[in-house]
Write a protein that holds these residues in place. Sequence first.
Motif, PDB file in Angstrom:
ATOM      1  N   GLY A  85       0.817  -1.217   0.000  1.00 38.82           N
ATOM      2  CA  GLY A  85       0.000   0.000   0.000  1.00 38.82           C
ATOM      3  C   GLY A  85       0.845   1.260   0.000  1.00 38.82           C
ATOM      4  N   ILE A  86       1.896   1.289   0.800  1.00 43.37           N
ATOM      5  CA  ILE A  86       2.763   2.473   0.854  1.00 43.37           C
ATOM      6  C   ILE A  86       3.497   2.663  -0.464  1.00 43.37           C
ATOM      7  N   VAL A  87       4.037   1.578  -1.017  1.00 49.46           N
ATOM      8  CA  VAL A  87       4.777   1.689  -2.279  1.00 49.46           C
ATOM      9  C   VAL A  87       3.867   2.168  -3.404  1.00 49.46           C
ATOM     10  N   TRP A  88       2.682   1.581  -3.517  1.00 49.36           N
ATOM     11  CA  TRP A  88       1.779   2.000  -4.596  1.00 49.36           C
ATOM     12  C   TRP A  88       1.227   3.399  -4.354  1.00 49.36           C
ATOM     13  N   ALA A  89       1.082   3.822  -3.099  1.00 49.25           N
ATOM     14  CA  ALA A  89       0.682   5.204  -2.830  1.00 49.25           C
ATOM     15  C   ALA A  89       1.754   6.165  -3.329  1.00 49.25           C
ATOM     16  N   TRP A  90       3.020   5.819  -3.167  1.00 48.16           N
ATOM     17  CA  TRP A  90       4.104   6.644  -3.707  1.00 48.16           C
ATOM     18  C   TRP A  90       4.079   6.643  -5.233  1.00 48.16           C
ATOM     19  N   ILE A  91       3.867   5.471  -5.813  1.00 43.66           N
ATOM     20  CA  ILE A  91       3.867   5.372  -7.279  1.00 43.66           C
ATOM     21  C   ILE A  91       2.712   6.173  -7.882  1.00 43.66           C
ATOM     22  N   GLY A  97       4.505  11.218  -8.163  1.00 49.53           N
ATOM     23  CA  GLY A  97       4.410   9.787  -8.416  1.00 49.53           C
ATOM     24  C   GLY A  97       5.037   9.387  -9.734  1.00 49.53           C
ATOM     25  N   VAL A  98       5.474   8.141  -9.808  1.00 53.63           N
ATOM     26  CA  VAL A  98       6.152   7.625 -10.990  1.00 53.63           C
ATOM     27  C   VAL A  98       5.211   7.599 -12.197  1.00 53.63           C
ATOM     28  N   VAL A  99       3.984   7.207 -11.993  1.00 55.88           N
ATOM     29  CA  VAL A  99       3.041   7.104 -13.116  1.00 55.88           C
ATOM     30  C   VAL A  99       2.840   8.471 -13.772  1.00 55.88           C
ATOM     31  N   ASN A 100       2.565   9.485 -12.966  1.00 58.61           N
ATOM     32  CA  ASN A 100       2.370  10.826 -13.526  1.00 58.61           C
ATOM     33  C   ASN A 100       3.663  11.389 -14.107  1.00 58.61           C
ATOM     34  N   TYR A 101       4.800  11.064 -13.512  1.00 56.64           N
ATOM     35  CA  TYR A 101       6.086  11.513 -14.053  1.00 56.64           C
ATOM     36  C   TYR A 101       6.314  10.935 -15.445  1.00 56.64           C
ATOM     37  N   VAL A 102       6.006   9.649 -15.617  1.00 56.27           N
ATOM     38  CA  VAL A 102       6.174   9.021 -16.928  1.00 56.27           C
ATOM     39  C   VAL A 102       5.233   9.663 -17.941  1.00 56.27           C
ATOM     40  N   PHE A 103       3.989   9.873 -17.567  1.00 54.23           N
ATOM     41  CA  PHE A 103       3.047  10.499 -18.490  1.00 54.23           C
ATOM     42  C   PHE A 103       3.507  11.900 -18.884  1.00 54.23           C
ATOM     43  N   LYS A 104       3.986  12.678 -17.915  1.00 52.86           N
ATOM     44  CA  LYS A 104       4.442  14.034 -18.219  1.00 52.86           C
ATOM     45  C   LYS A 104       5.708  14.015 -19.068  1.00 52.86           C
ATOM     46  N   SER A 105       6.602  13.067 -18.828  1.00 55.41           N
ATOM     47  CA  SER A 105       7.865  13.051 -19.563  1.00 55.41           C
ATOM     48  C   SER A 105       7.695  12.611 -21.020  1.00 55.41           C
TER      49      SER A 105
END
Length: 153
Positions: A85-91, A97-105
């Motif tokens: 839960g903590i790891v996916w909350a960070w993602i 978050g990694v998901v939004n960072y990838v989408f923005k990049s």
Amino acid sequence: MVRCAGTHLDWSKQFSKIDVRYYFLAFIQNILILLIAMTVIPTIVGLLPGHISFDYVSNNFGQRVSSFFRAGFYLPQILPAAVIGIVWAWILQPDTGVVNYVFKSIGMVSWAQNWLGDPKFALLAVMFVMVWFQIGYPIVIFMAALQRIEPEY
């Protein structure tokens, strides 16, 4: 009746203002969706990786590599749910978050969402995490079942 800071609160009148049927039906609908996400989807989706890992990886790369994949798929099952839960909350964090960072990049800025805070996406995000969490068990079970089948079949 309860007296709170000089006012009278009649909880039965306050509770009657809430449409309990709407919330109850939404609750049942969400439970059924999550039940499908925890059982049916991982079982169906686990068939393909289990078959590929058993048939293709075992035959072409050996049993050790196949065992490595089996352990990797099963790893989320043995991790504590709080850690997942903590790891996916960070993602899935909206700002960093990694998901939004990838989408923005990659230029897909409109796809960056508040995955866990937006009611339109929260259930889907939780379902995705639950499927990821549960998929290892069916893969391991299918691989074990495929090993029990005689090669001449």
